[in-house]
Design a protein around this motif. Sequence first.
Motif, PDB file in Angstrom:
ATOM      1  N   HIS A  21       2.551  -0.033  10.533  1.00  0.00           N
ATOM      2  CA  HIS A  21       1.229  -0.143  11.154  1.00  0.00           C
ATOM      3  C   HIS A  21       0.948  -1.572  11.617  1.00  0.00           C
ATOM      4  O   HIS A  21       0.425  -1.793  12.705  1.00  0.00           O
ATOM      5  CB  HIS A  21       0.155   0.322  10.174  1.00  0.00           C
ATOM      6  CG  HIS A  21      -1.194   0.432  10.787  1.00  0.00           C
ATOM      7  ND1 HIS A  21      -1.476   1.309  11.801  1.00  0.00           N
ATOM      8  CD2 HIS A  21      -2.341  -0.237  10.542  1.00  0.00           C
ATOM      9  CE1 HIS A  21      -2.741   1.175  12.151  1.00  0.00           C
ATOM     10  NE2 HIS A  21      -3.285   0.249  11.401  1.00  0.00           N
ATOM     11  N   PHE A  56       2.293   7.526  11.316  1.00  0.00           N
ATOM     12  CA  PHE A  56       1.380   7.092  10.262  1.00  0.00           C
ATOM     13  C   PHE A  56       0.832   8.274   9.466  1.00  0.00           C
ATOM     14  O   PHE A  56       0.898   8.289   8.243  1.00  0.00           O
ATOM     15  CB  PHE A  56       0.231   6.289  10.881  1.00  0.00           C
ATOM     16  CG  PHE A  56      -0.600   5.559   9.882  1.00  0.00           C
ATOM     17  CD1 PHE A  56      -0.222   4.317   9.421  1.00  0.00           C
ATOM     18  CD2 PHE A  56      -1.764   6.115   9.386  1.00  0.00           C
ATOM     19  CE1 PHE A  56      -0.986   3.637   8.497  1.00  0.00           C
ATOM     20  CE2 PHE A  56      -2.533   5.454   8.464  1.00  0.00           C
ATOM     21  CZ  PHE A  56      -2.146   4.216   8.023  1.00  0.00           C
ATOM     22  N   THR A  57       0.288   9.266  10.142  1.00  0.00           N
ATOM     23  CA  THR A  57      -0.401  10.356   9.468  1.00  0.00           C
ATOM     24  C   THR A  57       0.496  11.146   8.521  1.00  0.00           C
ATOM     25  O   THR A  57       0.070  11.433   7.394  1.00  0.00           O
ATOM     26  CB  THR A  57      -1.061  11.283  10.496  1.00  0.00           C
ATOM     27  OG1 THR A  57      -1.952  10.497  11.292  1.00  0.00           O
ATOM     28  CG2 THR A  57      -1.839  12.393   9.837  1.00  0.00           C
ATOM     29  N   TYR A 114       4.426   3.235   0.717  1.00  0.00           N
ATOM     30  CA  TYR A 114       3.173   2.581   1.115  1.00  0.00           C
ATOM     31  C   TYR A 114       3.463   1.250   1.807  1.00  0.00           C
ATOM     32  O   TYR A 114       2.848   0.935   2.828  1.00  0.00           O
ATOM     33  CB  TYR A 114       2.291   2.363  -0.114  1.00  0.00           C
ATOM     34  CG  TYR A 114       0.987   1.666   0.195  1.00  0.00           C
ATOM     35  CD1 TYR A 114      -0.037   2.346   0.807  1.00  0.00           C
ATOM     36  CD2 TYR A 114       0.806   0.325  -0.115  1.00  0.00           C
ATOM     37  CE1 TYR A 114      -1.230   1.720   1.109  1.00  0.00           C
ATOM     38  CE2 TYR A 114      -0.379  -0.310   0.180  1.00  0.00           C
ATOM     39  CZ  TYR A 114      -1.395   0.391   0.776  1.00  0.00           C
ATOM     40  OH  TYR A 114      -2.564  -0.241   1.076  1.00  0.00           O
ATOM     41  N   ALA A 147       1.011   9.013   5.443  1.00  0.00           N
ATOM     42  CA  ALA A 147      -0.258   8.837   4.735  1.00  0.00           C
ATOM     43  C   ALA A 147      -0.643  10.106   3.982  1.00  0.00           C
ATOM     44  O   ALA A 147      -1.144  10.040   2.850  1.00  0.00           O
ATOM     45  CB  ALA A 147      -1.354   8.447   5.710  1.00  0.00           C
ATOM     46  N   ARG A 148      -0.419  11.265   4.584  1.00  0.00           N
ATOM     47  CA  ARG A 148      -0.714  12.526   3.880  1.00  0.00           C
ATOM     48  C   ARG A 148       0.174  12.689   2.654  1.00  0.00           C
ATOM     49  O   ARG A 148      -0.281  13.140   1.601  1.00  0.00           O
ATOM     50  CB  ARG A 148      -0.533  13.702   4.823  1.00  0.00           C
ATOM     51  CG  ARG A 148      -1.666  13.863   5.785  1.00  0.00           C
ATOM     52  CD  ARG A 148      -1.525  15.123   6.586  1.00  0.00           C
ATOM     53  NE  ARG A 148      -2.644  15.230   7.507  1.00  0.00           N
ATOM     54  CZ  ARG A 148      -2.616  15.931   8.610  1.00  0.00           C
ATOM     55  NH1 ARG A 148      -1.532  16.610   8.940  1.00  0.00           N
ATOM     56  NH2 ARG A 148      -3.668  15.973   9.394  1.00  0.00           N
ATOM     57  N   HIS A 183      -1.116  10.412   0.035  1.00  0.00           N
ATOM     58  CA  HIS A 183      -2.377  10.928  -0.501  1.00  0.00           C
ATOM     59  C   HIS A 183      -2.095  12.030  -1.525  1.00  0.00           C
ATOM     60  O   HIS A 183      -2.704  12.061  -2.600  1.00  0.00           O
ATOM     61  CB  HIS A 183      -3.257  11.465   0.629  1.00  0.00           C
ATOM     62  CG  HIS A 183      -4.558  12.013   0.166  1.00  0.00           C
ATOM     63  ND1 HIS A 183      -5.566  11.213  -0.329  1.00  0.00           N
ATOM     64  CD2 HIS A 183      -5.017  13.282   0.109  1.00  0.00           C
ATOM     65  CE1 HIS A 183      -6.587  11.968  -0.663  1.00  0.00           C
ATOM     66  NE2 HIS A 183      -6.285  13.232  -0.408  1.00  0.00           N
ATOM     67  N   LEU A 221       4.690   1.978   5.225  1.00  0.00           N
ATOM     68  CA  LEU A 221       3.564   2.407   6.068  1.00  0.00           C
ATOM     69  C   LEU A 221       2.766   1.202   6.564  1.00  0.00           C
ATOM     70  O   LEU A 221       2.447   1.114   7.750  1.00  0.00           O
ATOM     71  CB  LEU A 221       2.666   3.348   5.263  1.00  0.00           C
ATOM     72  CG  LEU A 221       1.511   3.991   5.995  1.00  0.00           C
ATOM     73  CD1 LEU A 221       2.051   5.014   6.981  1.00  0.00           C
ATOM     74  CD2 LEU A 221       0.589   4.658   5.006  1.00  0.00           C
ATOM     75  N   ARG A 222       2.493   0.284   5.682  1.00  0.00           N
ATOM     76  CA  ARG A 222       1.759  -0.925   6.084  1.00  0.00           C
ATOM     77  C   ARG A 222       2.564  -1.756   7.077  1.00  0.00           C
ATOM     78  O   ARG A 222       2.015  -2.280   8.046  1.00  0.00           O
ATOM     79  CB  ARG A 222       1.437  -1.769   4.854  1.00  0.00           C
ATOM     80  CG  ARG A 222       0.302  -1.204   4.046  1.00  0.00           C
ATOM     81  CD  ARG A 222      -0.056  -2.141   2.943  1.00  0.00           C
ATOM     82  NE  ARG A 222      -0.220  -3.488   3.475  1.00  0.00           N
ATOM     83  CZ  ARG A 222      -1.255  -4.252   3.238  1.00  0.00           C
ATOM     84  NH1 ARG A 222      -2.215  -3.819   2.486  1.00  0.00           N
ATOM     85  NH2 ARG A 222      -1.327  -5.462   3.748  1.00  0.00           N
TER      86      ARG A 222
END
Length: 119
Positions: free
Chosen positions: A14, A80-81, A7, A84-85, A88, A10-11
């Motif tokens: 981005h 990103f996706t 995470y 993120a998946r 999730h 990812l941040r």
Amino acid sequence: MSHDPAYQSLRRVHRRFAVRSTAAAVGGFLLYILLSSFAPGLMNSSLSGHFTLGLALGLGQFVLMAVIVWRYLVHMRTRFTPVARGLHGLARHREEAAARGRAAAEPPVVPGAGEFRPW
């Protein structure tokens, strides 16, 4: 979840992309404004007929924004996706495990076992 290294990565990815694309957009716009203000002779130089350098650079702003939006979409789709998946799915798995743990810790409720049940 916010302490997970994936995470945080990812941040960071981005945020880095957002800073770069914002700097490119603002930098292009500022260059256009500064050239318009301080080099009007250069901006009024004709490229072809009535088509001036200033008009070409003004239209270039639309091209710059289109390129930034296109790169944003590619960035989201490729970097990103997928992460993120995965996060999730990990969060959903942790939530389901926690719910199973809570359900196992609670005693089962037997209806009609002498306790009052509300409507």
